[in-house]
Design a protein around this motif. Structure first.
Motif, short mmCIF file in Angstrom:
data_model
loop_
_atom_site.label_atom_id
_atom_site.label_comp_id
_atom_site.label_asym_id
_atom_site.label_seq_id
_atom_site.Cartn_x
_atom_site.Cartn_y
_atom_site.Cartn_z
N THR A 71 38.72 -2.32 -3.69
CA THR A 71 39.05 -2.16 -5.11
C THR A 71 40.46 -1.59 -5.23
OG1 THR A 71 36.74 -1.71 -5.66
CG2 THR A 71 38.38 -1.08 -7.29
N GLU A 72 41.21 -2.13 -6.18
CA GLU A 72 42.55 -1.62 -6.47
C GLU A 72 42.61 -1.20 -7.93
OE1 GLU A 72 47.26 -2.96 -6.39
OE2 GLU A 72 45.67 -4.46 -6.13
N ASP A 73 43.07 0.01 -8.17
CA ASP A 73 43.25 0.52 -9.53
C ASP A 73 44.59 0.02 -10.06
OD1 ASP A 73 43.40 1.88 -11.88
OD2 ASP A 73 43.15 3.88 -11.02
N LEU A 74 44.55 -0.82 -11.09
CA LEU A 74 45.77 -1.40 -11.65
C LEU A 74 46.32 -0.60 -12.81
CD1 LEU A 74 44.65 -5.15 -11.63
CD2 LEU A 74 46.06 -3.95 -9.93
N GLY A 75 45.64 0.47 -13.19
CA GLY A 75 46.10 1.32 -14.28
C GLY A 75 45.58 0.85 -15.63
N GLY A 76 45.52 1.76 -16.58
CA GLY A 76 45.07 1.42 -17.92
C GLY A 76 43.61 1.02 -17.98
N SER A 107 37.44 -10.22 -8.43
CA SER A 107 37.07 -9.79 -9.78
C SER A 107 38.20 -9.03 -10.46
CB SER A 107 35.83 -8.89 -9.74
OG SER A 107 34.75 -9.49 -9.09
N LEU A 108 38.17 -9.07 -11.78
CA LEU A 108 38.95 -8.18 -12.64
C LEU A 108 37.97 -7.48 -13.58
CD1 LEU A 108 42.15 -10.15 -13.73
CD2 LEU A 108 42.06 -8.08 -12.32
N ALA A 109 38.13 -6.16 -13.73
CA ALA A 109 37.19 -5.40 -14.56
C ALA A 109 37.92 -4.36 -15.37
CB ALA A 109 36.13 -4.74 -13.69
N ASN A 110 37.41 -4.13 -16.59
CA ASN A 110 37.89 -3.04 -17.43
C ASN A 110 36.73 -2.56 -18.30
OD1 ASN A 110 37.61 -4.95 -19.46
ND2 ASN A 110 39.81 -5.20 -19.80
N GLY A 111 37.03 -1.85 -19.37
CA GLY A 111 35.98 -1.31 -20.21
C GLY A 111 35.18 -2.36 -20.96
N PHE A 112 35.65 -3.61 -20.94
CA PHE A 112 34.94 -4.68 -21.64
C PHE A 112 34.05 -5.50 -20.71
CE2 PHE A 112 38.72 -3.86 -24.20
CZ PHE A 112 38.16 -3.69 -25.46
#
Length: 384
Positions: A71-76, A107-112
């Motif tokens: 996993t990589e933290d991309l910020g925001g 994968s790409l993941a955020n709060g949505f």
């Protein structure tokens, strides 16, 4: 100059490492001494025949595997991740990291939520394995899973599907969770011309979704899915799956249950027909000190109307018992025993999809009318 190049290389490696938040090597090595037997009966003479085999097998408690995830933290609040997982045959070493066919996703993941691409488990399979005390692994696997994954039903996308686009709800919805998936068939579509008929095929396409609620001791989920197995000008065959599963952890005992309906649908220019496989499972797990007692009863009834039946519809039922003794968080000893009874009328003339064994060795099968099967697993599992 050599020192400068070395320094630059070190800085490059350091930069790459810092950009990646985490990379994990993980796996399971599971081996078991397994016994499998299958008894058949001749419908005319009544004579019985039995096949049996002792073997050293893998994946009796958990599936043996080796994988990498990161996993990589991309910020925001945005993150990227990957998951590459391969099956391994540790009993004979014949299969290793030759293909990441258990899972290969990015994968790409955020709060949505999460957008996931690649080869992954299907939504409809999740209920079969999550609400089975034996996790659809080893001799204790429920007959719901055995029928759905049988060679006669021939559903290649039952457990996993390739070329998948999936969306997963975020984990902050008060216990509600869900996913929708679409697997691209990747067939070439040819447009109709004056001389050539259209040959557009959806064979290999999977569409499915799963939605549930998990809060405290309760977990309940429903899933629906459709897999297009054959799609030609002469025949379209689709496997349609619907299931509902639940579990509740009372502390001293955890209860499991599942209802499943699988339809094998045939469509031609002249008619539409289907075979139906309706099943249920009841199970429990009981923690005892460092161990866990597991038990399940599952059954599936067949309605293979497209096969020209002259006898009663068959059904299969299975009772499984097991014990897991945890030596540590990562190492466990286990024992499982399972008994399968196939009920087929002597006049039955269908495809004998109910010829279900207890699992394990594919070398053991039925030589005539399927009657019963027994399986034992005694093994060790180590995870890392």
């Amino acid at each position: 100059m050599k020192k400068s190049l070395t320094a630059l290389a070190a800085l490059a490696v350091t930069g790459l490492a810092s950009a990646q938040s985490s990379v994990t090597l993980f796996g399971v090595v599971d081996a078991a001494v397994s016994y499998q037997s299958a008894t058949s009966r001749d419908a005319v003479t009544g004579a019985t025949a039995k096949q049996s085999q002792w073997s050293l097998a893998n994946s009796g408690y958990n599936a043996s595997r080796l994988g990498f995830r990161g996993t990589e933290d991309l910020g925001g609040g945005l993150s990227a991740s990957f998951w590459l997982e391969s099956a391994i045959s540790n009993d004979d070493g014949s299969t290793g990291i030759g293909a990441f066919n258990r899972r290969s996703t990015v994968s790409l993941a955020n709060g949505f939520g999460e957008l996931r691409l690649g080869r992954d488990y299907t939504a409809t399979y999740w209920n079969d394995t999550v609400f089975d005390p034996f996790g659809t692994t080893g001799s204790g696997t429920s007959v719901i899973s055995s029928v759905s994954g049988s060679a006669n039903l021939a559903n290649p996308n039952y457990i996993r599907a390739s070329n998948m686009v999936g969306y997963f709800l975020p984990p902050n919805l008060g216990g509600f969770y869900g996913q929708v998936q679409y697997s691209l068939h990747e067939n070439t579509d040819n447009s109709t011309t004056a001389l050539v008929a259209s040959t557009n095929s959806n064979a290999g396409r999977y569409v499915g979704g799963r939605f549930g609620y998990a809060n405290g001791p309760l977990d309940v989920a429903m899933s629906l899915g459709e897999n297009t197995v054959i799609d030609t000008n002469a025949l379209t065959r689709k496997v349609e799956t619907a299931n509902l599963g639940a579990s509740y952890d009372f502390g001293p005992v955890k209860l499991f249950g599942e209802l499943s309906s699988v339809r094998n649908r045939f469509e031609t220019a002249l008619a539409t027909s289907r075979d139906s496989y309706n099943g249920y499972l009841l199970g429990a797990s009981v923690p005892v000190g460092p161990g866990l007692i597991r038990a399940s009863y599952s059954a599936v009834r067949y309605d293979e109307g497209a096969s020209g039946l002259t006898g009663s519809d068959p059904h299969v039922q299975k009772l499984a018992l097991g014990y897991v003794h945890n030596l540590s968080k990562r190492t466990a000893l286990y024992a499982t025993v399972a008994r399968v009874n196939n009920r087929n009328d002597a006049l039955y003339s269908g495809s004998l999809s109910s010829a279900i064994t207890a699992g394990g060795s594919s070398a053991v099968g039925f030589t005539s009318l399927p009657r019963s099967s027994t399986g034992y697993d005694f093994g060790i599992r180590h995870s890392f």
